[in-house]
Design a protein around this motif. Sequence first.
Motif, PDB file in Angstrom:
ATOM      1  N   ALA A  24       0.815  -1.210   0.000  1.00 41.83           N
ATOM      2  CA  ALA A  24       0.000   0.000   0.000  1.00 41.83           C
ATOM      3  C   ALA A  24       0.848   1.259   0.000  1.00 41.83           C
ATOM      4  N   ASP A  27       2.453   2.017  -3.213  1.00 38.63           N
ATOM      5  CA  ASP A  27       1.507   2.172  -4.323  1.00 38.63           C
ATOM      6  C   ASP A  27       1.599   1.038  -5.334  1.00 38.63           C
ATOM      7  N   VAL A  31      -3.731  -4.758  -2.947  1.00 37.51           N
ATOM      8  CA  VAL A  31      -4.430  -4.318  -1.737  1.00 37.51           C
ATOM      9  C   VAL A  31      -5.679  -3.557  -2.160  1.00 37.51           C
ATOM     10  N   ALA A  33      -8.861  -0.899  -2.129  1.00 32.37           N
ATOM     11  CA  ALA A  33      -8.883   0.547  -1.876  1.00 32.37           C
ATOM     12  C   ALA A  33      -9.212   0.845  -0.418  1.00 32.37           C
ATOM     13  N   THR A  35      -8.658  -1.103   2.239  1.00 37.04           N
ATOM     14  CA  THR A  35      -7.495  -1.440   3.065  1.00 37.04           C
ATOM     15  C   THR A  35      -6.387  -0.431   2.878  1.00 37.04           C
ATOM     16  N   ARG A  36      -6.197   0.023   1.641  1.00 35.57           N
ATOM     17  CA  ARG A  36      -5.153   1.013   1.352  1.00 35.57           C
ATOM     18  C   ARG A  36      -5.400   2.303   2.144  1.00 35.57           C
ATOM     19  N   ARG A  37      -6.678   2.744   2.203  1.00 25.92           N
ATOM     20  CA  ARG A  37      -7.004   3.962   2.952  1.00 25.92           C
ATOM     21  C   ARG A  37      -6.765   3.752   4.444  1.00 25.92           C
ATOM     22  N   ALA A  40      -3.042   3.923   5.074  1.00 27.23           N
ATOM     23  CA  ALA A  40      -2.542   5.301   4.964  1.00 27.23           C
ATOM     24  C   ALA A  40      -2.911   6.115   6.195  1.00 27.23           C
TER      25      ALA A  40
END
Length: 341
Positions: A24, A27, A31, A33, A35-37, A40
């Motif tokens: 994540a 980039d 993963v 979206a 989970t990526r948020r 982050a």
Amino acid sequence: MDSRVTIRDVAARAGVSAGAVSLALNDRPGVSAVTRRRIAEAARELGWAPNLAARSLAQGDRVHTIGMALTRDAAGTVLDAVHMALIGGIESVLTERPCSLLLHIAPDLDTEIALYKQWWQSGKVNGSVLVGVTSDDPRIEPVHRLGMPVVAVAPPQLSGPFPAVWHDDAMAMAEAVRYLSILGHRRIAHVSGPVTLGQSIVRAEAFAATAAELGLNGTRSAHTGLSAHEGARATRALLDRADRPTAIVYDNDLMAVAGLAMAGELGLRVPEDVSLVAWDDSDLCRITRPALSALSYDPFAFGAEVARCLLELLDDGRARSRVSDAPVLVPRGTTGPPART
């Protein structure tokens, strides 16, 4: 360094794996979206900052390679089965990432030091594995000054500022000496490696301490360069004595095989006249006749642990030193009670 936030901290906060965090934050696909948020957000809350060496491994924007140099001795020693298994174990972990091993054979230590400097300054490697560490090793200080991430395959008392990965050779040697003592041996010899080599220092000290603890007054030690030729020569010198040892422990399999052959040349029976124990339980130990008793460990698994330690260092900026399980004695046909005199 102790307060630095790592990807493991971010992973714990986000409730995901460290691998997911790496994907994540760099980039990369794999993963969702959502989970990526979440990752982050966790990174922002913890104040995470990327480790540049680890980032180069993940993004592939530089050569991502681990260096390993082996210095051959004056006899031109080649890679043996144990070294090959160690290297295979290192590569088995590195291939889990876009990371490879750069192996080089150097003719001497000065060349090896220059090689590390060239590798690091040119960006050819992200870190290195230091092997064959000796007491007062001349490589430690100049390689440390480079600032290159390094893991030393050595006991911690010899690894200097670098994280260490090592075997508990002292425990293994003590087990071998006690085993031979239980069989009835009182005159035991140790055919060791170079007097300055880290593993030989640890083994020799454990050999002497255990012999003293057991009251074995007839022990002897012989230092060699670990070659078959020197192992045979040391064996002849020991067995030609009037008070020859009834058991010998060797620091590697090559010397033990050579010692077995030398005992035969001298007309001695193994194990009736002399018992033999090898370090490094390789195929050589199992195909001799009689098969060699040996101190056995898994060099492939050990190499994998070395690689994990170095990747931890790259990821987190620090890594804990770690000791692997002690080699285990595997009795075979070359050990038995001494002949009655």
